[in-house]
Design an enzyme around this catalytic site. Structure first.
Site, short mmCIF file in Angstrom:
data_model
loop_
_atom_site.label_atom_id
_atom_site.label_comp_id
_atom_site.label_asym_id
_atom_site.label_seq_id
_atom_site.Cartn_x
_atom_site.Cartn_y
_atom_site.Cartn_z
N SER A 51 0.82 -1.22 0.00
CA SER A 51 0.00 0.00 0.00
C SER A 51 0.84 1.26 0.00
CB SER A 51 -0.88 0.06 1.25
OG SER A 51 -1.90 -0.88 1.16
N HIS A 89 -3.42 0.48 -4.85
CA HIS A 89 -2.83 -0.70 -5.49
C HIS A 89 -3.20 -0.67 -6.97
CE1 HIS A 89 -1.65 -3.38 -2.02
NE2 HIS A 89 -2.26 -2.39 -1.40
N HIS A 127 -5.59 -9.23 -1.71
CA HIS A 127 -5.69 -9.59 -0.29
C HIS A 127 -6.85 -10.56 -0.07
CE1 HIS A 127 -3.95 -5.54 -0.57
NE2 HIS A 127 -3.27 -5.84 0.52
N TYR A 134 -9.01 -10.36 2.23
CA TYR A 134 -10.24 -9.65 2.59
C TYR A 134 -11.03 -9.14 1.38
CZ TYR A 134 -7.47 -5.34 1.97
OH TYR A 134 -6.67 -4.35 1.47
N GLU A 135 -10.40 -9.17 0.20
CA GLU A 135 -11.12 -8.75 -1.00
C GLU A 135 -12.10 -9.83 -1.46
OE1 GLU A 135 -8.62 -6.38 -3.94
OE2 GLU A 135 -7.07 -7.18 -2.62
N ALA A 192 2.61 -2.24 4.09
CA ALA A 192 2.42 -1.20 5.11
C ALA A 192 1.82 -1.92 6.31
CB ALA A 192 1.49 -0.12 4.60
N MET A 199 -2.23 -7.05 6.78
CA MET A 199 -3.26 -7.91 6.18
C MET A 199 -2.74 -8.66 4.95
SD MET A 199 -6.31 -5.07 6.46
CE MET A 199 -6.46 -4.05 7.94
N SER A 200 -1.44 -8.89 4.90
CA SER A 200 -0.88 -9.54 3.70
C SER A 200 0.42 -10.24 4.05
CB SER A 200 -0.60 -8.47 2.63
OG SER A 200 0.46 -7.62 3.06
N ASN A 229 1.50 3.40 10.75
CA ASN A 229 0.81 4.01 11.90
C ASN A 229 1.14 3.16 13.12
OD1 ASN A 229 -1.18 2.18 10.18
ND2 ASN A 229 -1.64 1.86 12.35
N HIS A 233 -7.34 4.18 6.26
CA HIS A 233 -6.49 3.76 5.12
C HIS A 233 -5.78 4.97 4.51
CE1 HIS A 233 -5.02 1.22 1.93
NE2 HIS A 233 -5.60 1.94 0.99
N1 HPA Z 1 -3.34 -2.88 11.12
C1 HPA Z 1 -3.41 -3.75 10.09
N2 HPA Z 1 -2.94 -3.49 8.89
C2 HPA Z 1 -2.38 -2.30 8.70
C3 HPA Z 1 -2.27 -1.34 9.71
C4 HPA Z 1 -2.79 -1.65 11.00
O1 HPA Z 1 -2.73 -0.86 11.95
N3 HPA Z 1 -1.63 -0.26 9.18
C5 HPA Z 1 -1.37 -0.57 7.89
N4 HPA Z 1 -1.81 -1.80 7.59
#
Ligand code: HPA
Length: 284
Positions: free
Chosen positions: A31, A63, A85, A87-88, A115, A213-214, A237, A249
């Protein structure tokens, strides 16, 4: 022959009808990190995922959803500008299809980026973390189902997923550039919701330094088919409960964008250094 393998062969033929480049290193850009492919790949040939039969296409903002084949500092690369991903809504088999295809195209190394949310209290937004290991126990294993013998063994070893030798090379590349590189364990959850503070406390107790998430499932599939794997996570973050503000996001993309110049420099240097390294090791 397995349906999955047949699908892979079709995708392989679709890519081969567009380029005969045999990548040495495959890169997956996470990301907000996709600009690397636009700016750093020479002699680029792009192939949108939507033009590859049976290939999952990315639906996530930030993406782009295409392969970029070309060279970085003279090293032949295949770059995924955007990934898919779980989740998609794709099956895990589809999620790891690109990693397997990259191996079939000839890539010996899979360099994963993403990320993430920082769990380790020493991590701040914009930090880079060299992935030393992962926790994938909260997501379905991508190798579930009949084993695809053409790719690898039923019970692959996972004791050195993020190759120690490649990690040493990347650490040296970062040191040469003066880019600070943290190290840690990445935990993959399914998403798409961000975690709760309680989940983050749990993951911290389990030994995770960052969450996303990947990546981990792609690494498993790549090890299954014999690739060497390495990875860098951009801490976008502080994770839920550590951060005082709600997560979005947009924030993830913004931090990744800000980190992009350092990220691009580090990846370019690391690709060249990894290429030098793998030409000296026997087992690849
Ligand atoms: N959690 C999960 N996935 C993420 C995060 C997060 O805080 N930041 C970027 N991708």
């Amino acid at each position: 022959m397995s349906e999955i393998y047949e699908k892979l062969e079709k995708a392989y033929n679709a890519v081969r009808s567009r380029t005969d480049l045999v990548p040495e290193i495959a890169l997956v850009l996470g990301s907000g990190l996709g600009a690397f492919a636009d700016e750093r790949v020479d002699n680029a040939v792009s192939v949108p995922y939507s033009e590859i039969e049976g290939f999952p296409t990315s639906t996530v903002p930030g993406h782009k959803g295409r392969f970029v084949f070309g060279t970085v500092g003279g090293v032949k690369v295949a770059v995924m500008q955007g990934r898919v991903h779980y989740y998609e809504g794709y099956s895990m088999t589809d999620v790891v299809m690109p990693a397997r295809l990259l191996s079939m195209l000839g890539a010996k190394v899979l360099f994963l980026t993403n990320a993430s949310g920082g769990i380790n209290p020493d991590f701040g937004a914009g930090d880079f973390m060299l992935i030393r290991d992962h926790i994938a126990s909260f997501v379905p294993n991508p190798l579930i189902g009949a084993n695809i013998e053409q790719l690898g063994t039923r019970f692959p070893d996972m004791s050195n997923v993020y190759d120690n030798g490649l990690c040493d090379v990347i650490k040296k590349s970062a040191a040469e550039l003066g880019v600070e590189l943290k190290e840690g364990v990445y935990a993959q959850l399914t998403g798409p919701s961000f975690e709760t503070p309680a989940e983050i406390r749990m993951l911290g107790k389990l030994g995770a330094d960052a969450v996303g998430m990947s990546t981990a499932v792609e690494a498993i599939a790549a090890r299954h088919c014999g690739m060497l794997v390495c990875g860098i996570s951009c801490v976008a973050n502080q994770a839920a409960g550590i951060s005082k503000t709600p997560l979005t996001h947009d924030e993830v993309q913004e931090t990744a964008n800000q980190a992009a110049p350092r990220f691009k420099a580090l990846i370019s240097e690391a690709v060249e250094d990894i290429s030098d390294y793998i030409s000296t090791v026997q087992h690849v």
